[in-house]
Motif scaffolding. Structure first.
Motif, PDB file in Angstrom:
ATOM      1  N   ASN A 339      55.741  46.268 -60.575  1.00  0.00           N
ATOM      2  CA  ASN A 339      55.184  47.013 -61.590  1.00  0.00           C
ATOM      3  C   ASN A 339      55.714  46.247 -63.062  1.00  0.00           C
ATOM      4  OD1 ASN A 339      54.144  49.593 -60.676  1.00  0.00           O
ATOM      5  ND2 ASN A 339      56.070  49.203 -59.644  1.00  0.00           N
ATOM      6  N   ILE A 340      56.726  45.546 -63.016  1.00  0.00           N
ATOM      7  CA  ILE A 340      57.069  44.798 -64.325  1.00  0.00           C
ATOM      8  C   ILE A 340      56.962  43.416 -64.394  1.00  0.00           C
ATOM      9  CG2 ILE A 340      59.112  44.968 -65.891  1.00  0.00           C
ATOM     10  CD1 ILE A 340      59.981  47.449 -64.750  1.00  0.00           C
ATOM     11  N   GLU A 341      56.147  42.933 -65.217  1.00  0.00           N
ATOM     12  CA  GLU A 341      56.042  41.650 -65.262  1.00  0.00           C
ATOM     13  C   GLU A 341      57.173  40.833 -66.312  1.00  0.00           C
ATOM     14  OE1 GLU A 341      51.768  40.254 -66.449  1.00  0.00           O
ATOM     15  OE2 GLU A 341      51.997  42.545 -67.223  1.00  0.00           O
ATOM     16  N   ASN A 342      57.305  39.682 -65.868  1.00  0.00           N
ATOM     17  CA  ASN A 342      58.266  38.801 -66.852  1.00  0.00           C
ATOM     18  C   ASN A 342      59.870  39.464 -66.696  1.00  0.00           C
ATOM     19  OD1 ASN A 342      59.082  36.908 -68.821  1.00  0.00           O
ATOM     20  ND2 ASN A 342      58.731  38.230 -70.655  1.00  0.00           N
ATOM     21  N   THR A 343      60.238  39.389 -65.537  1.00  0.00           N
ATOM     22  CA  THR A 343      61.728  39.871 -65.238  1.00  0.00           C
ATOM     23  C   THR A 343      62.285  38.606 -64.445  1.00  0.00           C
ATOM     24  OG1 THR A 343      60.896  40.566 -63.081  1.00  0.00           O
ATOM     25  CG2 THR A 343      61.096  42.213 -65.024  1.00  0.00           C
ATOM     26  N   ILE A 344      63.539  38.605 -64.647  1.00  0.00           N
ATOM     27  CA  ILE A 344      64.505  37.719 -63.959  1.00  0.00           C
ATOM     28  C   ILE A 344      65.122  38.485 -62.973  1.00  0.00           C
ATOM     29  CG2 ILE A 344      66.301  36.179 -64.190  1.00  0.00           C
ATOM     30  CD1 ILE A 344      65.190  36.224 -67.273  1.00  0.00           C
ATOM     31  N   LEU A 345      64.741  38.580 -61.907  1.00  0.00           N
ATOM     32  CA  LEU A 345      65.492  39.455 -60.754  1.00  0.00           C
ATOM     33  C   LEU A 345      66.461  38.687 -59.790  1.00  0.00           C
ATOM     34  CD1 LEU A 345      64.724  42.329 -59.607  1.00  0.00           C
ATOM     35  CD2 LEU A 345      63.119  41.247 -58.014  1.00  0.00           C
ATOM     36  N   PHE A 346      67.671  39.314 -59.734  1.00  0.00           N
ATOM     37  CA  PHE A 346      68.553  38.443 -59.019  1.00  0.00           C
ATOM     38  C   PHE A 346      69.325  39.673 -58.037  1.00  0.00           C
ATOM     39  CE2 PHE A 346      70.798  39.872 -62.723  1.00  0.00           C
ATOM     40  CZ  PHE A 346      72.101  40.041 -62.336  1.00  0.00           C
ATOM     41  N   GLU A 347      69.909  39.267 -56.927  1.00  0.00           N
ATOM     42  CA  GLU A 347      70.857  40.084 -56.229  1.00  0.00           C
ATOM     43  C   GLU A 347      71.954  40.741 -56.894  1.00  0.00           C
ATOM     44  OE1 GLU A 347      73.360  38.717 -52.739  1.00  0.00           O
ATOM     45  OE2 GLU A 347      71.644  38.897 -51.795  1.00  0.00           O
ATOM     46  N   PRO A 348      72.186  41.934 -56.806  1.00  0.00           N
ATOM     47  CA  PRO A 348      73.145  42.573 -57.633  1.00  0.00           C
ATOM     48  C   PRO A 348      74.559  41.803 -57.398  1.00  0.00           C
ATOM     49  CG  PRO A 348      72.082  44.209 -56.565  1.00  0.00           C
ATOM     50  CD  PRO A 348      71.528  43.049 -55.995  1.00  0.00           C
ATOM     51  N   CYS A 349      75.251  41.459 -58.404  1.00  0.00           N
ATOM     52  CA  CYS A 349      76.721  41.102 -58.589  1.00  0.00           C
ATOM     53  C   CYS A 349      76.735  39.492 -57.895  1.00  0.00           C
ATOM     54  CB  CYS A 349      77.637  41.772 -57.387  1.00  0.00           C
ATOM     55  SG  CYS A 349      77.794  43.422 -58.026  1.00  0.00           S
ATOM     56  N   ASN A 350      75.574  38.994 -57.779  1.00  0.00           N
ATOM     57  CA  ASN A 350      75.205  37.496 -57.456  1.00  0.00           C
ATOM     58  C   ASN A 350      75.467  36.647 -58.543  1.00  0.00           C
ATOM     59  OD1 ASN A 350      74.516  34.977 -56.407  1.00  0.00           O
ATOM     60  ND2 ASN A 350      73.399  35.806 -54.837  1.00  0.00           N
ATOM     61  N   VAL A 351      76.646  36.219 -58.906  1.00  0.00           N
ATOM     62  CA  VAL A 351      76.832  35.367 -60.195  1.00  0.00           C
ATOM     63  C   VAL A 351      76.094  34.119 -59.924  1.00  0.00           C
ATOM     64  CG1 VAL A 351      78.500  34.167 -61.598  1.00  0.00           C
ATOM     65  CG2 VAL A 351      79.002  36.593 -60.683  1.00  0.00           C
ATOM     66  N   GLU A 352      76.186  33.279 -58.951  1.00  0.00           N
ATOM     67  CA  GLU A 352      75.498  32.070 -58.927  1.00  0.00           C
ATOM     68  C   GLU A 352      73.834  32.273 -59.189  1.00  0.00           C
ATOM     69  OE1 GLU A 352      75.063  28.532 -55.645  1.00  0.00           O
ATOM     70  OE2 GLU A 352      76.369  30.304 -55.210  1.00  0.00           O
ATOM     71  N   GLU A 353      73.313  33.229 -58.443  1.00  0.00           N
ATOM     72  CA  GLU A 353      72.041  33.362 -58.548  1.00  0.00           C
ATOM     73  C   GLU A 353      71.552  33.549 -59.974  1.00  0.00           C
ATOM     74  OE1 GLU A 353      68.258  35.826 -56.488  1.00  0.00           O
ATOM     75  OE2 GLU A 353      70.040  36.335 -56.313  1.00  0.00           O
ATOM     76  N   PHE A 354      72.201  34.468 -60.541  1.00  0.00           N
ATOM     77  CA  PHE A 354      71.881  34.808 -62.165  1.00  0.00           C
ATOM     78  C   PHE A 354      71.789  33.809 -63.003  1.00  0.00           C
ATOM     79  CE2 PHE A 354      73.981  37.327 -65.786  1.00  0.00           C
ATOM     80  CZ  PHE A 354      72.683  37.170 -66.484  1.00  0.00           C
ATOM     81  N   VAL A 355      73.052  33.125 -62.795  1.00  0.00           N
ATOM     82  CA  VAL A 355      73.274  31.778 -63.757  1.00  0.00           C
ATOM     83  C   VAL A 355      72.133  30.748 -63.509  1.00  0.00           C
ATOM     84  CG1 VAL A 355      74.742  29.888 -64.300  1.00  0.00           C
ATOM     85  CG2 VAL A 355      75.758  32.061 -64.100  1.00  0.00           C
ATOM     86  N   LYS A 356      71.817  30.643 -62.250  1.00  0.00           N
ATOM     87  CA  LYS A 356      70.653  29.408 -61.577  1.00  0.00           C
ATOM     88  C   LYS A 356      69.243  30.040 -62.469  1.00  0.00           C
ATOM     89  CE  LYS A 356      68.534  27.212 -57.858  1.00  0.00           C
ATOM     90  NZ  LYS A 356      68.453  27.487 -56.425  1.00  0.00           N
ATOM     91  N   LYS A 357      69.193  31.125 -62.394  1.00  0.00           N
ATOM     92  CA  LYS A 357      67.561  31.771 -62.610  1.00  0.00           C
ATOM     93  C   LYS A 357      67.625  31.529 -64.380  1.00  0.00           C
ATOM     94  CE  LYS A 357      65.975  34.188 -58.719  1.00  0.00           C
ATOM     95  NZ  LYS A 357      65.275  35.291 -58.335  1.00  0.00           N
ATOM     96  N   MET A 358      68.808  32.109 -65.019  1.00  0.00           N
ATOM     97  CA  MET A 358      68.656  31.658 -66.472  1.00  0.00           C
ATOM     98  C   MET A 358      68.635  30.431 -66.957  1.00  0.00           C
ATOM     99  SD  MET A 358      68.760  34.986 -67.455  1.00  0.00           S
ATOM    100  CE  MET A 358      69.067  34.377 -69.085  1.00  0.00           C
ATOM    101  N   ASN A 359      69.217  29.232 -66.179  1.00  0.00           N
ATOM    102  CA  ASN A 359      69.107  28.160 -66.528  1.00  0.00           C
ATOM    103  C   ASN A 359      67.705  27.489 -66.455  1.00  0.00           C
ATOM    104  OD1 ASN A 359      71.725  27.701 -67.590  1.00  0.00           O
ATOM    105  ND2 ASN A 359      72.498  27.461 -65.317  1.00  0.00           N
ATOM    106  N   ILE A 360      67.071  28.073 -65.530  1.00  0.00           N
ATOM    107  CA  ILE A 360      65.439  27.578 -65.164  1.00  0.00           C
ATOM    108  C   ILE A 360      64.511  28.331 -65.754  1.00  0.00           C
ATOM    109  CG2 ILE A 360      66.327  26.356 -63.000  1.00  0.00           C
ATOM    110  CD1 ILE A 360      64.914  28.624 -61.676  1.00  0.00           C
ATOM    111  N   TYR A 361      64.785  29.425 -66.316  1.00  0.00           N
ATOM    112  CA  TYR A 361      63.730  30.352 -67.104  1.00  0.00           C
ATOM    113  C   TYR A 361      63.002  29.582 -68.328  1.00  0.00           C
ATOM    114  CZ  TYR A 361      61.664  34.258 -69.214  1.00  0.00           C
ATOM    115  OH  TYR A 361      60.722  35.229 -69.913  1.00  0.00           O
ATOM    116  N   GLN A 362      61.925  29.888 -68.259  1.00  0.00           N
ATOM    117  CA  GLN A 362      60.943  29.553 -69.473  1.00  0.00           C
ATOM    118  C   GLN A 362      60.510  30.549 -70.350  1.00  0.00           C
ATOM    119  OE1 GLN A 362      60.083  26.037 -70.241  1.00  0.00           O
ATOM    120  NE2 GLN A 362      61.871  25.823 -68.509  1.00  0.00           N
TER     121      GLN A 362
END
Length: 392
Positions: A339-362
């Motif tokens: 339902n929600i476009e333009n989201t950076i979705l990651f597994e709760p409390c997963n620091v590594e995944e969060f940081v990785k997705k922020m670094n590659i997000y356009q």
């Protein structure tokens, strides 16, 4: 004249999801009810955050609506504090309702005991009970309680209360579709699935221009606003992630709650310099902050119980054209993807995944017009209030 008793622990001008849901819903219900039905609300004076105070009358009377706000002890949203607060609300609400005859009881509940209060009154008067369930308290306790002895005592008691309450209800609205399987055993009830919705105050705010084009800013701001409790688990994600993203992202955390101290301790321990903490603010102030942000953030702790929930914050944030960072799993994750476009979705409390997705997000902005139209709060409330009045 018919009489409806409406029970909700939180109500305006308090700042929380329970208040934002029930305050406009009660007004819609009163509008549909007309002069032949009187609605009596029993709630509390503002208490969601110890650091936020707002003036509110203990008693208000309108044409077909009465509001009672009872005073409860100040608390930090910890488990012990909440027990004392709910006990006080339960006792005072029973006194207000004593000797009065109602035709329907409506209870909006996240922690079961408001629902149980509604059950005790409805059962005694042999009248229908309509429940709006915003959380599954048993599931939450099963995850949150760490003391094995306390869990062994508390959970069977909660389960008995739950069976009586849910087993009596005539109608149960589930705020999240993820709750559906849990309630399969209570077959006597009619079910609906009205979620939280998008408030007009946020829709109207997004009709104005964003004051600053932030896309070229070298350091982008990530804003979180809401409760700082165990349920949100910010202390498990923000300190390490912020440290890893220093120099590129600034975090602004607005709120209060039982786990705020844990967050502060972790930030200090890691010597994090790009996180600012602020006390809760009113909605108009919050909107001004959102409009200047680059990203909006929502997060739930990695408890199994939260795989069923749907955070109300998602509806608020999705009205803004900004990218949403969502650390959610289970049903909420599926809802975001669908339902929600333009989201950076990651597994709760997963620091590594969060940081990785922020670094590659356009970076980009998207107006979520179809989402807003589908989940407008006034539309949800209009339909939901109509289902309530069927039991009068």
């Amino acid at each position: 004249m018919k009489r409806i008793l409406y029970l909700t622990f939180y109500f305006e001008p308090d700042l929380c999801a329970g208040s934002f849901r029930n305050s406009p819903l009660v007004k819609e219900l009163a509008g549909q009810a007309g002069q032949d039905i009187h609605i009596e609300v029993i709630t509390t004076l503002p208490n969601r955050y110890s650091s936020f105070e707002a003036d509110a009358l203990a008693y208000e009377q309108y044409e077909n609506l009465t509001i009672h706000r009872v005073a409860i002890p100040k608390h930090q949203s910890g488990m012990k504090d909440q027990v004392f607060s709910f006990r006080e609300y339960y006792s005072k609400a029973r006194k207000i309702a004593k000797g009065k005859k109602y035709d329907l009881v409506i209870a909006s509940s996240s922690r079961l005991f408001t629902a149980y209060l509604g059950y005790t009154i409805a059962k005694k008067q042999h009248i229908p009970l309509y429940l709006d369930i915003r959380d599954i308290f048993y599931d939450t306790l099963e995850d949150v309680l760490k003391d094995g002895f306390l869990k062994k005592i508390a959970l069977p008691i909660i389960k008995r209360i739950e069976r009586r309450t849910f087993g009596y209800a005539k109608h149960i609205n589930l705020i999240s579709g993820g709750f559906k399987s849990y309630f399969g055993r209570y077959r006597q009830a009619i079910y609906s699935f009205y979620p939280n919705g998008v408030d007009n105050i946020f829709i109207d705010a997004n009709n104005s221009e964003i004051p600053i084009d932030r896309e070229e800013q070298p350091v982008k701001t990530i804003v979180y606003a809401g409760n700082l409790g165990e349920g949100q688990g910010l202390h498990k994600i923000i300190p390490e992630a912020a440290k890893a993203l220093e120099g590129r992202f600034q975090f602004l955390i607005i709120g209060d709650g039982g786990a705020k101290e844990k967050l502060e301790e972790q930030l200090e321990s890691l010597n994090v310099g790009n996180v600012e903490l602020r006390a809760p603010v009113k909605r108009d102030e919050l909107i001004a902050i959102y409009l200047k942000a680059d990203f909006l953030f929502v997060h739930l702790n990695n408890y199994k119980a939260f795989e069923k929930v749907l955070p109300s914050k998602l509806f608020e944030l999705a009205t803004f054209p900004l990218p949403i960072i969502a650390g959610v799993g289970g049903f909420a994750s599926e809802f975001v993807q669908d339902n929600i476009e333009n989201t950076i979705l990651f597994e709760p409390c997963n620091v590594e995944e969060f940081v990785k997705k922020m670094n590659i997000y356009q970076y980009k902005k998207i107006n979520r017009v179809s989402f807003i139209e589908r989940f407008r709060r006034d539309t949800v409330n209009r339909e939901m209030a109509a289902t309530m009045l069927k039991y009068i």
